[in-house]
Design an enzyme around this catalytic site. Structure first.
Site, PDB file in Angstrom:
ATOM      1  N   PRO A 194      39.249  45.420  40.710  1.00  0.00           N
ATOM      2  CA  PRO A 194      37.898  45.766  41.162  1.00  0.00           C
ATOM      3  C   PRO A 194      37.917  46.810  42.283  1.00  0.00           C
ATOM      4  O   PRO A 194      36.922  47.471  42.531  1.00  0.00           O
ATOM      5  CB  PRO A 194      37.333  44.417  41.653  1.00  0.00           C
ATOM      6  N   GLU A 231      40.079  38.533  52.269  1.00  0.00           N
ATOM      7  CA  GLU A 231      39.381  37.297  51.922  1.00  0.00           C
ATOM      8  C   GLU A 231      40.245  36.099  52.328  1.00  0.00           C
ATOM      9  O   GLU A 231      41.440  36.050  51.979  1.00  0.00           O
ATOM     10  CB  GLU A 231      39.118  37.250  50.408  1.00  0.00           C
ATOM     11  N   GLN A 254      43.941  39.292  47.452  1.00  0.00           N
ATOM     12  CA  GLN A 254      44.465  37.927  47.326  1.00  0.00           C
ATOM     13  C   GLN A 254      45.567  37.789  46.271  1.00  0.00           C
ATOM     14  O   GLN A 254      46.524  37.064  46.488  1.00  0.00           O
ATOM     15  CB  GLN A 254      43.314  36.990  47.019  1.00  0.00           C
ATOM     16  N   HIS A 263      47.261  36.187  37.993  1.00  0.00           N
ATOM     17  CA  HIS A 263      47.911  35.820  39.254  1.00  0.00           C
ATOM     18  C   HIS A 263      49.411  36.148  39.240  1.00  0.00           C
ATOM     19  O   HIS A 263      50.146  35.669  40.097  1.00  0.00           O
ATOM     20  CB  HIS A 263      47.740  34.330  39.541  1.00  0.00           C
ATOM     21  N   ASP A 278      47.615  40.087  42.792  1.00  0.00           N
ATOM     22  CA  ASP A 278      47.842  41.320  42.039  1.00  0.00           C
ATOM     23  C   ASP A 278      46.773  41.591  40.990  1.00  0.00           C
ATOM     24  O   ASP A 278      46.363  42.713  40.766  1.00  0.00           O
ATOM     25  CB  ASP A 278      49.213  41.255  41.374  1.00  0.00           C
ATOM     26  N   LEU A 324      33.620  38.609  49.382  1.00  0.00           N
ATOM     27  CA  LEU A 324      34.529  38.565  48.216  1.00  0.00           C
ATOM     28  C   LEU A 324      34.284  39.807  47.362  1.00  0.00           C
ATOM     29  O   LEU A 324      33.550  39.757  46.372  1.00  0.00           O
ATOM     30  CB  LEU A 324      34.235  37.277  47.427  1.00  0.00           C
ATOM     31  N   ALA A 325      34.857  40.933  47.750  1.00  0.00           N
ATOM     32  CA  ALA A 325      34.592  42.193  47.058  1.00  0.00           C
ATOM     33  C   ALA A 325      35.709  43.180  47.379  1.00  0.00           C
ATOM     34  O   ALA A 325      35.772  43.713  48.483  1.00  0.00           O
ATOM     35  CB  ALA A 325      33.240  42.754  47.490  1.00  0.00           C
ATOM     36  N   GLU A 326      36.579  43.407  46.412  1.00  0.00           N
ATOM     37  CA  GLU A 326      37.770  44.218  46.669  1.00  0.00           C
ATOM     38  C   GLU A 326      37.434  45.688  46.858  1.00  0.00           C
ATOM     39  O   GLU A 326      38.031  46.381  47.690  1.00  0.00           O
ATOM     40  CB  GLU A 326      38.781  44.035  45.537  1.00  0.00           C
TER      41      GLU A 326
END
Lengths: 383, 336
Positions: free
Chosen positions: B101, B41, B94, B141, B96, B70-72
């Site tokens: 997900p 992303e 993006q 984060h 930790d 936007l989808a891990e």
């Protein structure tokens, strides 16, 4: 309200042929708009404004104060008093339109950019600022404020909102005198790609939960344009889940209010979930850590600024004789005073004592946590 | 092209930040193998939120440096599919806290396909992301998540602590036939260091003695290596000679290098940012007592984050292991 409106709006439902084999996009995506960017009224086949000029004047006031809150947030970050801020510039009409439509028992499950809505629902500004100063994580009672805690993992909260709505539904089944509250779940255009968000639609539809999804499509998920998330308009995504949906002009406070009223009424009346795509633009950066000049043009941003939600509302109110220079001057003064209040509020946020973190993990601290807290206190005492 | 190619042809070293060294390493990997893809992303025109992939989309094109939805879970899952067809995807997550997900795809799919296919399926996928705290971020984060992945058979887990390792380890990770969880210490992204351009000093899964000493071994990785080196320098003033071992690879673990150090010093402290309970320090302490029980002069100690969620950032400096807490543990160990 047009009760024939079921899945999407009648004018742009996919036709059986050739839509049977491939998605068919309407030539022009219909946008619910009641107030044009130039401040003149327009009409919509399904939605009509229900607000008096006096009420709209109050909404202009709210939008102005929210904008001030946001401007102060950005300035406080620049001065180093906040470590981060997620600007909402340009998205004020959505938050104000939503607030005006919410019932007194409705609950909001927000994304990370609904600072204005939080403020209107009565959350003291310092509680939000405390998150962005890095001192607090959510120091409020969501049962009381009905604005739930901010979640930074994109989309994860949407399922919580659906579950909350399922609980509201069960409360009413068990007790006819239970409150009539429904759940409003807010997420952005980027979040629509997350698995959790798609599962939230599925659960809401499967249980016909009294939930409303508000997708704030501000065109950008950090650097990625909405086309990276979806090749069809976002409100059409809801169709596949069996959720009626509509796209509204997110910079038109009248349209947002009317559509939100429709969706909240449906949920309250037991007609199940609805989906509203509020079509708007993130005029500012994703957060103060972001640099939009790396990925989008100044012209694009300038084009959207013409569609500003505040100026069109003011223009219309003036044309109705419901707003004048004196009122504007008074509002400007009020915004100044409010700005000062925000700047001083940030100084009222206090850093918790370090040892408090050990008491927040479980109902009762575990033996390990008690020992670690004691160790920290010994170290503090030794200093 | 930036830094490296503008260097004189015979130049064998350059000075880069960790972020730029990783960038240079990925550039080299993209240039060397057309099957290498970067995937994540905001990694394209923005160059990633930490600019680690800056300019790479411009140089190698959108077919090889892909901005993803936007989808891990989607990112990891589709990377697995691409790898099954011979590509070498390097996935950026993006932060930790946004790994989770994608947790099923990492721990149940990526980690297990070789085993499930009875050794037939090879997945040379690198999943890289910034980890750890210390930069004043909001929730989700600043997480130290290495134990989840080091605990999962089928994954390898590595973390560079300095620019030279960043430059070489990312290239070695991309060349690895197994999935690599590549942890980047975000608080060290902007620290500069000398990068050797001719050859790597270590294999991907080797630990390194980064400071020799005789009195005690500090065992650390990623963001804590700098902290431990600073602690060793401070201890030197008190007449203590500490050895610092940078573990570099948590899975597989180069226990031989760690054991050689502790045989020599007889004392060990594991320092990590992650919470203590069931954390990576527990594994190291257990191994040391199993294999070096008669050598040890004192119990293996752990200096770690506390067993709470990561705190709001104004409290993080008290939560993270720092020089004082490392030195207090050194005193405690030496007192035995």
């Amino acid at each position: 309200m047009n009760t024939a409106m079921s899945i999407g709006r009648p004018t742009d439902r996919p036709s059986a042929q050739p839509g049977r084999f491939q998605p068919q996009q309407p030539v022009e995506t219909p946008l619910v708009q009641l107030l044009r960017p130039d401040g003149t009224l327009t009409s919509d086949p399904d939605f009509a404004p229900t607000l008096s000029a006096g009420q709209v004047a109050e909404m202009l006031r709210d939008m102005t104060l929210i904008r001030r809150f946001d401007t102060e947030g950005t300035a406080l970050q620049r001065k180093g008093q906040l470590s981060l801020w997620a600007p909402l510039l340009g998205q004020e009409a959505i938050q104000v339109g939503v607030h005006a439509a919410l019932g007194q028992h409705d609950h909001v499950f927000p994304s990370h950019r609904e600072h204005g809505l939080a403020m209107l629902m009565g959350l003291p500004v310092e509680r939000l600022l405390g998150i962005f100063t890095g001192q607090e994580t959510g120091d409020w009672d969501a049962d009381e404020v009905r604005f739930h805690h901010l979640n930074m993992v994109i989309g994860g909260h949407t399922l919580h909102g659906v579950g909350y709505a399922m609980a509201q539904q069960r409360d009413r089944q068990a007790d006819a005198a239970a409150d009539d509250g429904v759940s409003l779940i807010i997420h952005g255009d980027g979040a629509i790609s997350e698995g959790d968000v798609n599962e939230a639609y599925i659960f809401a539809a499967a249980y016909q939960a009294p939930a409303v999804f508000l997708c704030v499509n501000n065109q950008w998920a950090i650097s990625e344009p909405v086309e990276r998330q979806s090749i069809v308009p976002l409100y059409q995504r809801a169709w596949g889940f069996g959720i009626p949906s509509v796209r509204v002009d997110g910079n038109d406070v009248l349209a947002v209010h009317a559509a939100m009223q429709w969706a909240l009424d449906r949920a309250r009346n037991g007609e199940g979930p609805s989906f509203i795509e509020a079509f708007t633009y993130r005029v500012g950066a994703h957060t103060t850590s972001d640099d939009p000049t790396k990925y989008r043009s100044k012209e694009e941003t300038a084009d959207w600024q013409i569609k500003d939600p505040l100026s069109r509302t003011e223009t219309w109110l003036r044309s109705e004789g419901a707003w004048d220079d004196a009122q504007q001057a008074h509002l400007d003064q009020e915004a100044e005073a409010f700005g000062a209040q925000v700047r001083s509020a940030v100084n009222n946020v206090t850093t918790p004592r370090f040892e408090e973190i050990f008491d927040r993990v479980y109902a009762e601290p575990t033996p390990d946590l008690i020992a670690q807290r004691a160790q920290v206190l010994r170290e503090v005492a030794a200093l | 092209m930036s830094q490296l190619n503008s260097a004189a042809p015979n130049q064998t070293t350059t000075t880069l930040t960790l972020a730029k060294a990783l960038n240079a390493g990925m550039r080299a990997a993209l240039a060397a193998d057309p099957k290498v893809l970067l995937y994540g992303e905001d990694i394209g025109s923005l160059g990633g939120v930490f600019r680690v992939t800056e300019h790479l989309q411009k140089e190698f094109g959108e077919e090889r440096v892909l901005d993803s939805p936007l989808a891990e879970s989607g990112l990891i899952g589709t990377a697995i599919g691409m790898a099954q067809r011979g590509y070498r995807p390097v996935v950026e997550l993006q932060f930790d806290g946004f790994v989770f997900p994608g947790f099923d795809q990492i721990t149940q799919q990526l980690a297990k396909l070789r085993f499930r296919s009875q050794g037939r399926v090879e997945l040379p996928v690198v999943v890289r992301f910034p980890y750890g705290g210390g930069i004043g971020s909001i929730e989700n984060h600043s997480e130290s998540v290495e134990a989840y992945f080091a605990h999962t058979p089928g994954l390898t887990v590595v973390t560079p602590s300095n620019p030279n390792d960043g430059y070489w380890m990312i290239q070695q990770a991309i060349a690895t036939p197994d999935p690599v969880i590549f942890l980047e210490p975000k608080r060290r992204y902007h620290e500069k260091g000398v990068v050797q351009l001719d050859a790597p000093a270590h294999g991907l899964h080797e630990a390194a003695v980064v400071r020799p000493g005789t009195d005690l071994t500090l065992i650390c990785w990623g963001p804590m290596v700098r902290t431990c080196l600073d602690a060793a320098a401070a201890a030197e003033k008190e007449g203590r000679d500490l050895e610092v071992v940078d573990v570099r690879s948590l899975q597989p673990l180069d226990f031989a290098t760690i054991a050689r150090s502790v045989e020599h010093t007889s004392r060990a402290i594991v320092v990590h940012e992650a919470q203590r309970n069931y954390g990576p320090g527990a594994e190291l302490a257990a191994r040391l007592q199993e294999e070096l029980f008669y050598v040890m002069e004192s119990p293996v100690l752990r200096v770690s984050g506390y067993d709470t969620p990561y705190p709001p950032s104004k409290l993080e400096s008290d939560w993270l292991p720092n020089l004082d807490r490392v030195l207090a543990a050194v005193d405690q160990s030496m007192a035995y």
